[in-house]
Write a protein that holds these residues in place. Structure first.
Motif, short mmCIF file in Angstrom:
data_model
loop_
_atom_site.label_atom_id
_atom_site.label_comp_id
_atom_site.label_asym_id
_atom_site.label_seq_id
_atom_site.Cartn_x
_atom_site.Cartn_y
_atom_site.Cartn_z
N VAL D 179 0.83 -0.92 0.34
CA VAL D 179 0.18 0.02 0.17
C VAL D 179 1.31 1.15 -0.47
O VAL D 179 0.53 1.69 -0.45
CB VAL D 179 -0.77 0.53 1.32
N LEU D 180 2.10 0.98 1.07
CA LEU D 180 2.87 2.38 0.83
C LEU D 180 3.63 2.88 -0.29
O LEU D 180 3.67 3.67 -0.99
CB LEU D 180 3.76 2.10 2.07
N SER D 182 2.56 1.92 -3.02
CA SER D 182 1.81 1.94 -4.29
C SER D 182 1.77 3.39 -4.65
O SER D 182 1.40 4.07 -5.28
CB SER D 182 0.75 1.26 -4.08
N ASN D 183 1.67 4.44 -2.97
CA ASN D 183 1.42 5.53 -3.28
C ASN D 183 2.83 6.21 -3.44
O ASN D 183 4.02 6.38 -3.31
CB ASN D 183 1.12 6.03 -2.08
N PRO D 187 5.22 7.25 1.25
CA PRO D 187 5.29 7.26 3.02
C PRO D 187 6.11 5.96 3.65
O PRO D 187 6.08 5.03 3.56
CB PRO D 187 3.55 7.27 3.88
#
Lengths: 444, 444, 444, 444
Positions: D179-180, D182-183, D187
């Motif tokens: 998730v992080l 992919s951003n 972050p």
């Protein structure tokens, strides 16, 4: 085992988003600033009923997360106003142009539309900070801080930005409706009393117009989008327009008459869509035996037969019309009647129903509900008017590049901000779109 | 090791398909029978250069195998004429209605369009037998064998069937072109001399039309499809139409100016298509350094700059026009000029070029090449005319149900049978289609 | 209207493909040439019942057109033998390496596997010419024309090429079966008497093997593929192997007991496949009420309950075994029994049944039908044996690179050429494959 | 324009999730309750660094939102323990069985795996309440409130549930990492010091094992999953195992030697995956010229060459091994060495590195880093051991039904809870999976 810790309250809306009055405007504020504050804070007002998690998810490619809408409308002012007005303006965050540019090729690369829901950051709080940052800069600009001559050429863009934000206010609600309706828990956006009991729609009658030239499109004074211009002449054969939109009850008749199983009623692409998506009824209708319920922003509730049917695709609207022995009006036919109707009346978002209402018998001589309640699919593909000129620069991408494979809808809906639509207003969506507040009115 | 056995000759065309004169018509044949024989046998004439294997394959869902075309056009007469005209008519084969129905929902279930290329049976020979069987029955019907009163109501359907067959004759060639061009061996349909050396297109000039009402659509006498009717009035603002189609040389300038890399020139859906399909040039162009060659029915040969550009999508036509500072004409604008042009002249399939030819300077005062050479994309989405009524019954599916998501093309091409098109003729394809003989003409 | 022209006869098989004796071998032919002629001409013999159109189509990505098989096996000899053996050998056609390379990365780029059915050219006749061309060169090579020392190192490759051709002979038939069964006309490859009436399978009994070390894999003498080597030791716990394959009748019981609707019987990926493909029965079974028919190379005919079930995926084999309270054997368990069985006996392609036959009670003490009839899915993923070494160069791609995501099958089928399989032979297919002659035998 | 309202603080982690000590255990708690509280509260501890939005999103079908993990592990205890132990137990919410059942067909229908990220409700707070609710009931059960005889048969299930929760603790972190990463904002989960400067890996040496029988699988005492049983004998040829995993620096050599562009190094399915996904390096590596950075839970930081390579698929591990001239070990070979190594030592999640660390020279005679740091792909397809018996009932779906199309990994990683793995532990993932902490060790 101790008692659980204190409830974690979902952040109270008031801390996430300022209430409508929160951005206080100083005495002597120029009217544009007052308008700016009104429109911008209404976006936040609409978020009050949300849980923080509701801001984040994306249920299909066409749906954007609420926080994305809040940020994108802010990016619009930052990019097209502040960066042009203020020497050396520093964007709030270097990555936000990438994240919150929707589709402007001329504004640079951007995050994929169908991946907006994978972004947990920036957080909602950071997006709200972004809004405040831009709001402060805009307020300063509109209060006279800009160098002389810098503001004047941008006033039109600021006004455009406010209409843009209003469009996203409607999208925020239709997107949220999709998010909530996609959830097996069927949560409501806001508790709601539902429709009046025993409401009845007035009978459908026809209003005739004789053949002849008509003037179509936006004239001089007042705001309009580039796609409404120029005003021009069209020749209309004589026709009749229905006195009100088709109701849910009438649509139910179509279903009960096998409307979804008779290919002869459908366009070829429509029949393919009906089979591919297994459509059996409008979006958000749920059938249990003979009972039909529909998911609304007020939660799941029984279908009211008298209200205008909503959440149908162009294909369904077209098939219904063929079944009825009528057709959809062209956008010019619609406008010929709407030009004389009062656009400021109607069931808009501020009425708080957030759902189409049954038509009321009125003494008015013309068709009812031309404005508000439901957007009405027309028979017109979205195409440029003769002599159409898009805006200059990146903003030329606002409307013109979508003039293919979409159909025009007219009249606004119960989720449209009051004052946003007018007789010449052209909304447009692909013919298979169903998550907007789309219904139909017949012509023949 | 002995010499190999005798060559297996591909079946000589004359045994597969009768030459044009093979279906001899008796003295005193009514003219409709003569016309029937002419049109039907021309389908077979077009097959003469083929290897048997060429009849079978399907290179993309939109392409149909040649043998499918030969059978489907025959099915049309069997289903819509013979089964209605002859008491107790037995279909040639019980499965052929399933196999050769194209898209008529009212005629029953059918084989999937994109699976036509997996059918090795019926063999080509069996399909030819099917044609002969139906031809014999049709010949008997048209020679007076039908019960009195049975033929008369079907004459219009027979005429429609012949126009239908002509449409498929053009499709047979465009589909074959795709089949041959998809093959790394790049086989030619027919050896070909290629374009005249040093051909030059005349300069593009503009023809003006003053604003005013125009009558559009097919009038009474003569055959027309239902989608050309009724004739009706439209108001046209003043405009100018280009004197000839855009040439391959002009299109090359667009490419060299970065036309395929500048999103601001494209519609949004067009830019998405350009990226999805990685378009860099018209279909069938092959670039080696500075040299451009194109696959034609005569094989791979150097690009002739003077000829009309062909095999472009609507999106490319639209982007070129924007780059040029012009636009595409609407179909009504096109027709306003074409009504006065001689539709029987032009580079049609019978000329044998099978490829668009450079425009020739003529003394004629109007635009050149309105008919033949290339179909011209217009700016008009394919929609019903005011008062449009489809044919009754299954044949109502012929045109009407496709009136969505397609764009109108006008004027016919070098693969169209002479006599098939007219000023009011409306061809239509989805905006991304490129395998048809599609070019463009500018307006402003 | 005259009678139709003379029938176009589908090219008589004898002109398309030489009968078995057509490639006459000179007196004193070395045995390898004799073997070469035998194997190569058998490919053509198998084509005799075909219409020319049957050589061309591809019904799914895994199926190759017959003419592709004929050309690819020829390309194998041209590429791996002739081009190495003969100084300055000119390939028959410069594009054939591109068209007929199956998957050898080291041999260059190639035509996409799932697009083999879009190639109408080269024609069947041209492919046959290609075969003859290569046959002549191979015959010369094998007759002593090669420079001394050139042939010897290639003998192993020639032998490999003949086994390769035999593999494709089986594929030609399974692919053709798919082509014919995909056709609504359900044509037969060859008229056929069907199974013996009232056949009964002998009861299923178990053969035990005590725990202990076993030697697995191909030993020295005789041909084997690289994936069968090296022979090595494995430790087997004690187990029992069923005396014959599972029959269609037993499989029908599984279906009637809800086998296709009980997820607890299936692997997770198997259940997903069963739902995705909507499997309800083995491939080619067609149910009408209680009657089950199956498509065979002899056409559509009633299911014979006594014959081994065929055309099931690994997932179905595995689910059946779980339902039965047993399991599939590992390939080593299977081999431990098969090593002592006579591989040269069995229902192979030369028997002419082209379909699995019911087991016959025999006096033999071991399991029946280990060879021929149906390939038997084992519980073993296809993986390298300890110490496995692929062949050198491009031929190293023959087997080794597929050792992932596939399951091993053992024993050959009714479409396998006699003499092609042996106890150590490892066939392999993805677990969802059903168009091969795949059945199962139980273990516990 | 007033100052913005007060910051909206992201809910402090302490209110969302109890700190490790928050679930206080009464004096005299039985050890199982103490273990329950420890394991369950660690899931919440792992959430402390998160923003509320991070709990919600799903970046690919294989990734689950954090709040889904928190709820699913709770559902496991509710469904398989509480509902069986307590007469008339009412589920916390009637829809949660539908929402939080992962894949247990026997437990009923469930929400689609790839749609977990579209659920904004239940909110994180509601999920935490769910956890507390179930925790209270479990605590009561484990404290003696259950009717006599009800607890005993469920103790094994409770222990299984705790191991299950530990598996999801690792998945929570690998999913969050995805998730992080992919951003576009990249972050960090937690600020981090990064690897020691100038770390060097010890040279790779080989440890030999002579041929012979080995005992493989879990023995009696201690917890093990069903897939580790029964312990059984295998025959291993002699082989050598590398002294440590392959390092990032060694993998970089493979890349620089064209490893990603040489199909001869890859399995066929691996090469297809490499092209389909356009793999150029391990997941999370970002190359700028010669500099390689990688996304870690500590944010984006330069690649440390000495650390074990991680986030590679089986296909990449296999290709690297082939390039190196070695191979991957089978799982039995790996276990033969690991049985003698101390599984309780190693870089596990509690060490707080959250990233693989360079191997340290140790006096230990055996291979280094067999446990912790990175899971090691083996050459073994995931298949049942001889005599494997899945658990009874729905829990039989825990492991057994996945025994196809997956490869075994061994040894645990830096994100595995200490005490969770052992020498016989079999992890498994599809060969294309890269988001787990997967590396490799060589054998030959």
């Amino acid at each position: 085992m101790p008692p659980p810790p204190q409830r974690h309250d979902a952040p109270p809306a008031s801390s996430v988003v300022p209430r409508q009055g929160a951005i206080k405007t100083p005495v002597e504020t120029p009217s544009l600033l007052r308008r700016y504050v009104e429109v911008r804070s209404f976006s936040e007002t609409l978020c009050e009923p949300l849980a923080l998690e509701d801001y984040v998810v994306q249920t299909m490619p066409e749906v954007s997360p609420t926080k994305w809408h809040l940020a994108h409308t802010t990016w619009f002012f930052e990019t097209f106003v502040l960066a042009r007005a203020l020497e050396g303006y520093e964007p709030f965050h270097p990555a936000y142009n990438y994240l919150f540019n929707s589709y402007y090729e001329a504004a640079g690369d951007r995050h994929a539309r169908d991946r907006r829901g994978v972004l947990s950051r920036p957080t909602v709080e950071e997006v709200i900070e972004y809004r405040y940052h831009v709001n402060r800069a805009m307020a300063a600009l509109l209060s006279g801080s800009a160098p002389p001559g810098r503001l004047a050429p941008l006033v039109d863009v600021i006004v455009l930005g406010l209409h843009h934000e209003q469009q996203h206010q409607e999208l925020m609600l239709t997107d949220l409706k999709h998010v909530l309706a996609s959830n097996p828990l069927r949560p409501a956006y806001r508790a709601d009393a539902g429709p009046p009991e025993g409401a009845k729609a007035p009978p459908l009658v026809w209003h005739e117009r004789a053949e002849g030239l008509a003037a179509v499109g936006a004239g001089e004074g007042g705001f309009s989008f580039d796609n409404e211009r120029p005003r021009h002449r069209v020749f209309l054969e004589s026709f009749e327009l229905a006195s009100r939109p088709v109701t849910a009850g009438e649509y139910l008749e179509f279903i009960r008459d096998g409307g979804y199983d008779r290919p002869e009623l459908w366009l070829s692409d429509g029949w393919a869509a009906r089979k591919r998506f297994d459509w059996q009824a409008p979006l958000y209708w749920e059938r249990e035996g003979d009972l039909v319920r529909q998911m609304t922003l007020g939660g799941l509730r029984p279908l009211c037969h008298a209200e205008p049917v909503c959440h149908i695709s162009y294909y369904e609207a077209d098939a219904f019309a063929r079944w009825y022995g009528a057709r959809l009006p062209t956008e010019c036919e619609w406008e010929a009647f709407a030009e004389r109707a009062p656009a400021h009346e109607g069931n808009y978002v501020d009425a708080g129903h957030l759902h189409p209402e049954p038509a009321k018998r009125m003494s008015s001589p013309g068709p009812l509900q031309l404005f508000g309640d439901v957007w009405e699919w027309t028979a017109s593909p979205y195409a440029p008017y003769p002599g159409f000129r898009p805006l200059e620069g990146a903003l030329g991408e606002y409307n013109g590049k979508f003039m293919c494979n979409q159909m025009v809808l007219r009249g606004g809906s119960c989720l449209t901000p009051r004052g946003h639509v007018r007789a010449s207003y052209r909304n447009f969506f692909p013919p298979e779109a169903r998550w907007q507040m789309s219904g139909l009115r017949l012509a023949r």
